[in-house]
Motif scaffolding. Sequence first.
Motif, PDB file in Angstrom:
ATOM      1  N   ARG A 150      10.387  12.189  23.043  1.00 56.26           N
ATOM      2  CA  ARG A 150       9.694  13.146  22.171  1.00 56.26           C
ATOM      3  C   ARG A 150      10.728  13.842  21.309  1.00 56.26           C
ATOM      4  NH1 ARG A 150       7.138  16.544  25.785  1.00 56.26           N
ATOM      5  NH2 ARG A 150       5.398  15.111  25.962  1.00 56.26           N
ATOM      6  N   LYS A 151      10.503  13.858  20.027  1.00 53.51           N
ATOM      7  CA  LYS A 151      11.496  14.420  19.107  1.00 53.51           C
ATOM      8  C   LYS A 151      10.785  15.297  18.092  1.00 53.51           C
ATOM      9  CE  LYS A 151      15.886  13.913  17.718  1.00 53.51           C
ATOM     10  NZ  LYS A 151      16.472  12.904  16.845  1.00 53.51           N
ATOM     11  N   THR A 152      11.452  16.389  17.717  1.00 48.84           N
ATOM     12  CA  THR A 152      10.909  17.264  16.671  1.00 48.84           C
ATOM     13  C   THR A 152      11.418  16.771  15.319  1.00 48.84           C
ATOM     14  OG1 THR A 152      10.965  19.107  18.212  1.00 48.84           O
ATOM     15  CG2 THR A 152      10.729  19.640  15.887  1.00 48.84           C
ATOM     16  N   PHE A 153      10.519  16.653  14.375  1.00 55.84           N
ATOM     17  CA  PHE A 153      10.912  16.238  13.034  1.00 55.84           C
ATOM     18  C   PHE A 153      11.775  17.302  12.382  1.00 55.84           C
ATOM     19  CE2 PHE A 153       8.722  12.375  12.014  1.00 55.84           C
ATOM     20  CZ  PHE A 153       7.526  12.370  12.709  1.00 55.84           C
ATOM     21  N   SER A 154      12.698  16.836  11.521  1.00 60.30           N
ATOM     22  CA  SER A 154      13.380  17.765  10.626  1.00 60.30           C
ATOM     23  C   SER A 154      12.878  17.438   9.214  1.00 60.30           C
ATOM     24  CB  SER A 154      14.894  17.589  10.723  1.00 60.30           C
ATOM     25  OG  SER A 154      15.219  16.247  10.466  1.00 60.30           O
ATOM     26  N   LYS A 155      13.127  18.337   8.285  1.00 60.60           N
ATOM     27  CA  LYS A 155      12.616  18.113   6.930  1.00 60.60           C
ATOM     28  C   LYS A 155      13.766  17.820   5.984  1.00 60.60           C
ATOM     29  CE  LYS A 155       9.115  20.549   5.319  1.00 60.60           C
ATOM     30  NZ  LYS A 155       8.264  21.669   4.953  1.00 60.60           N
ATOM     31  N   ASP A 156      13.544  16.860   5.098  1.00 54.53           N
ATOM     32  CA  ASP A 156      14.577  16.594   4.108  1.00 54.53           C
ATOM     33  C   ASP A 156      14.277  17.430   2.859  1.00 54.53           C
ATOM     34  OD1 ASP A 156      13.298  13.314   3.024  1.00 54.53           O
ATOM     35  OD2 ASP A 156      12.537  15.340   2.755  1.00 54.53           O
ATOM     36  N   LEU A 157      15.063  17.201   1.826  1.00 53.88           N
ATOM     37  CA  LEU A 157      14.946  18.050   0.639  1.00 53.88           C
ATOM     38  C   LEU A 157      13.605  17.873  -0.074  1.00 53.88           C
ATOM     39  CD1 LEU A 157      18.571  17.483  -0.684  1.00 53.88           C
ATOM     40  CD2 LEU A 157      17.656  19.604   0.265  1.00 53.88           C
ATOM     41  N   GLN A 158      13.000  16.697   0.114  1.00 54.44           N
ATOM     42  CA  GLN A 158      11.712  16.456  -0.561  1.00 54.44           C
ATOM     43  C   GLN A 158      10.540  16.976   0.249  1.00 54.44           C
ATOM     44  OE1 GLN A 158      14.074  13.727  -0.449  1.00 54.44           O
ATOM     45  NE2 GLN A 158      14.683  14.469  -2.453  1.00 54.44           N
ATOM     46  N   GLY A 159      10.810  17.551   1.425  1.00 53.26           N
ATOM     47  CA  GLY A 159       9.724  18.047   2.263  1.00 53.26           C
ATOM     48  C   GLY A 159       9.147  16.986   3.171  1.00 53.26           C
ATOM     49  N   THR A 160       9.789  15.812   3.232  1.00 50.35           N
ATOM     50  CA  THR A 160       9.319  14.762   4.128  1.00 50.35           C
ATOM     51  C   THR A 160       9.849  15.030   5.529  1.00 50.35           C
ATOM     52  OG1 THR A 160       9.437  13.214   2.292  1.00 50.35           O
ATOM     53  CG2 THR A 160       9.272  12.262   4.492  1.00 50.35           C
ATOM     54  N   TYR A 161       9.019  14.787   6.520  1.00 49.10           N
ATOM     55  CA  TYR A 161       9.445  14.961   7.904  1.00 49.10           C
ATOM     56  C   TYR A 161      10.166  13.700   8.354  1.00 49.10           C
ATOM     57  CZ  TYR A 161       6.572  19.139   8.255  1.00 49.10           C
ATOM     58  OH  TYR A 161       6.057  20.390   8.080  1.00 49.10           O
ATOM     59  N   VAL A 162      11.367  13.881   8.928  1.00 47.40           N
ATOM     60  CA  VAL A 162      12.213  12.747   9.317  1.00 47.40           C
ATOM     61  C   VAL A 162      12.664  12.940  10.755  1.00 47.40           C
ATOM     62  CG1 VAL A 162      14.348  11.523   8.819  1.00 47.40           C
ATOM     63  CG2 VAL A 162      13.065  12.552   6.953  1.00 47.40           C
ATOM     64  N   ALA A 163      12.634  11.828  11.518  1.00 45.49           N
ATOM     65  CA  ALA A 163      13.159  11.892  12.884  1.00 45.49           C
ATOM     66  C   ALA A 163      13.872  10.574  13.175  1.00 45.49           C
ATOM     67  CB  ALA A 163      12.033  12.111  13.886  1.00 45.49           C
ATOM     68  N   ASP A 164      15.061  10.666  13.763  1.00 47.33           N
ATOM     69  CA  ASP A 164      15.806   9.471  14.170  1.00 47.33           C
ATOM     70  C   ASP A 164      15.658   9.315  15.672  1.00 47.33           C
ATOM     71  OD1 ASP A 164      18.494  10.052  11.800  1.00 47.33           O
ATOM     72  OD2 ASP A 164      16.706   8.793  11.664  1.00 47.33           O
ATOM     73  N   VAL A 165      15.194   8.134  16.080  1.00 45.48           N
ATOM     74  CA  VAL A 165      14.986   7.905  17.508  1.00 45.48           C
ATOM     75  C   VAL A 165      15.656   6.593  17.892  1.00 45.48           C
ATOM     76  CG1 VAL A 165      12.791   9.143  17.518  1.00 45.48           C
ATOM     77  CG2 VAL A 165      12.785   6.691  17.154  1.00 45.48           C
ATOM     78  N   THR A 166      15.920   6.437  19.187  1.00 38.88           N
ATOM     79  CA  THR A 166      16.469   5.186  19.701  1.00 38.88           C
ATOM     80  C   THR A 166      15.405   4.531  20.566  1.00 38.88           C
ATOM     81  OG1 THR A 166      18.657   6.186  19.766  1.00 38.88           O
ATOM     82  CG2 THR A 166      18.357   4.165  21.025  1.00 38.88           C
ATOM     83  N   ALA A 167      15.116   3.281  20.286  1.00 38.11           N
ATOM     84  CA  ALA A 167      14.107   2.581  21.081  1.00 38.11           C
ATOM     85  C   ALA A 167      14.602   2.476  22.522  1.00 38.11           C
ATOM     86  CB  ALA A 167      13.852   1.195  20.499  1.00 38.11           C
ATOM     87  N   PRO A 168      13.760   2.699  23.498  1.00 38.27           N
ATOM     88  CA  PRO A 168      14.207   2.649  24.891  1.00 38.27           C
ATOM     89  C   PRO A 168      14.586   1.224  25.288  1.00 38.27           C
ATOM     90  CG  PRO A 168      11.907   3.357  24.741  1.00 38.27           C
ATOM     91  CD  PRO A 168      12.347   3.030  23.370  1.00 38.27           C
TER      92      PRO A 168
END
Lengths: 444, 310
Positions: free
Chosen positions: A358-376
């Motif tokens: 479970r990861k919380t999104f961060s926002k980029d400059l354009q207001g898009t929600y971005v999250a980097d995850v690693t597949a288990p």
Amino acid sequence: MGIMLVLMLVLVCGQSVIAAVPDPTSLHQARKTLVVLGAGATEKTHSGLLASLRTRSDGHGGTMEVVKSKEAAAKSFHFRKWDRWSYDSLVLLAPDLTHLGGEKLAGVVNDFVLSGRSVMLTGSDEMSSEVRDLAKLLGVSFHESFVDGGSKNTRVLDFFQNDGGHAEQILATGYADDAGAILSDAAKKKPLLWSGVGSSLGDDNPLAAGAVRAHSTSFCPTRKGFMSKKKGMGRFVGAQISLVSVVQARNNARAVVTGSIDMLSDASRRPETSNAAVCEDLTDWVLGYKSLLRQRDFSHALVEGQGVPGQTQEVYRIKDKLRVTTRVEEWSAAKQAWLPFGREDLQVEFTMLDPHLRKTFSKDLQGTYVADVTAPDVYGVFKFVVDYNRVGYSYIHFEEQVPIRPYRHDEYERFIVAAYPYYASIFSTMGAFFLFGLSVLYTK
Amino acid sequence: MKHCRGGTRLAGCRAVLALALGLVLFGAARCTPQKNLVPIEVTDLTLDTTEENAGGVTETKSSEVIIGGSLKEAAHLHDSNELLVTLSVLVDKPSDFKPQQRLLTLSHAERKTRAAKFVGDVRSAGEGSLRVEFRVTAEAVEKQVGTLNGEYSAEVIVADSAFEESYRTSFGKIVVSHAHQEDGSLSVDPEPSARESAYELRKEFEHVMRPADKRAPSAISLVFAGAMFCPLVLLVPVAASAGANLKKLPSVFLSAVLFHAAVAATLGVIVYYWLSLPFLKTLPILSGLSAFAALAGFHLLRGLCKEKAD
């Protein structure tokens, strides 16, 4: 005659085409509002609220119709006809109402909410049983204790936080911590003048919340005016009493329920109280002028792993690094447009039966929600789940399936140092075989 | 004529005055007379801790008069004791008078939505004096908020519409501990309710990858790898000491070179296959090499046999 027929055909077809085109703006913002006035509410006593509703309705591209309860209750009133609703939001300032459009109030308004439409329900100490039943269907239980031969319900009392020593005129400051989704910060700066019948919300109902709660010194009295000692009456004491309740159904229909019609009256709109601001915020919320969300443009792509970085793949491999992006927008009734959502508490889960991360999104400059995850390092059919649930905001629930495959036979680690003895033994054997052959063949 | 006009004016003034007086009297009649509010005095706010002794008799273990509005230290409530909060209210009311609101609230310090409430009993303590009692047990707390252990803030309220100023005070902390449940298991804090957990931000977590297999340190592996070549190195002197030589080689030199080159190439292809060559490409090469090696080997052996015959 023939031309007339053709014209009629064109009109009918055109209408059906127009009806088939979905509203490009919010499906939930109120466009046609019905206000029903009953006992305790007239165009004179609640003129401020009605004027405010009309101004906003006209300003946001909608219409508002005000009818008296007698007219609204009649069978000739078309609230629902042939399973089609004539309105898309309802403000009931009629605690005595029992029927609407010839149908029982609780049933018809319940169907109304189930269809995704919103309702504001006000009670009073003389509310009808239909209003009580409707509130119960919405998850709000009004206190029941009757005086005056059973005709009047007792009102919430507070001997400490009241207006001018009148225990029934409560100055409430127990506003919900909703981050401005329902009540703005300006509305919360002053107390709310409230007088009416208290209600309680079941703990096991996550859909209803108290927008304004009573103080710890408040209580719903018995018909003799005392605190009840009966089992189960603890929910009508203290901060468990909900003065104004908000309900967001699973289909994102909204309801506001309060046991005080006086809260909305002109007499309560004083400079030292926040009644005007609270009423405006509550009606903004229930009519869909604020806190409506939509999610779109969900995508995922490889960052590091087997494949081309930046590309969306149909199948990923275990331990691949992925980037998930999405856009969430909030409806602005003032601008009649979807604007980027401001909060930063959106989360994504990667789930196969249970969430694996479970990861919380961060926002980029354009207001898009971005999250980097690693597949288990577990392979199978997973799904990305975005499930957003906050008081006052409409629900977002989105899922996208993503299969994860294990390593192929040629993708495992090779030339492991710990295996060097084995490699050496094989090469040694090869060399020994070669030399031994020489000695066996050519020895004389 | 003038006399008539003056008379009319006077009659008009009288009518206006009568109307005004009527209005004043009407307004006065509608005025609600001010309720008689009585002052109260609250004394002797006391906290008693009672416990059942071995003989089954309830005895008071401790009694503290709360001075300055707060307990000196937190009181303790558990499964085998009871707390009794009492206070005296001096009020000019009949002996059967009961205040409308007698409430003791225990609010959990961390989980603010959890609070246990107790309604007090009233008995007369003489003329103009009431005694209000709140009996608090761990069982009653458990029925309202579950087995939620921890610190609770205590607040008592005695209020009535007849009081000039109602009484409300927070008098300190009470630590509640539920040791065991009915089935004998240890008590645990209740799970958050559906509403408590529905709207909060959930905890982030990552998947915990399987730990890598344990391997020997690189140095040990390299030492053993070197050790694997020792037999090969030893093979040459051991074979020489056993009498091995290459005396037959010159007579079949060409065949020997071809044969051993084919064998070396086969071993090389196998190494190349291990490194990167696909299997289906390896097979044709090995087939060709093995055919060549067989032919060269046949010629080599024929040459060796011929030499032996000679």
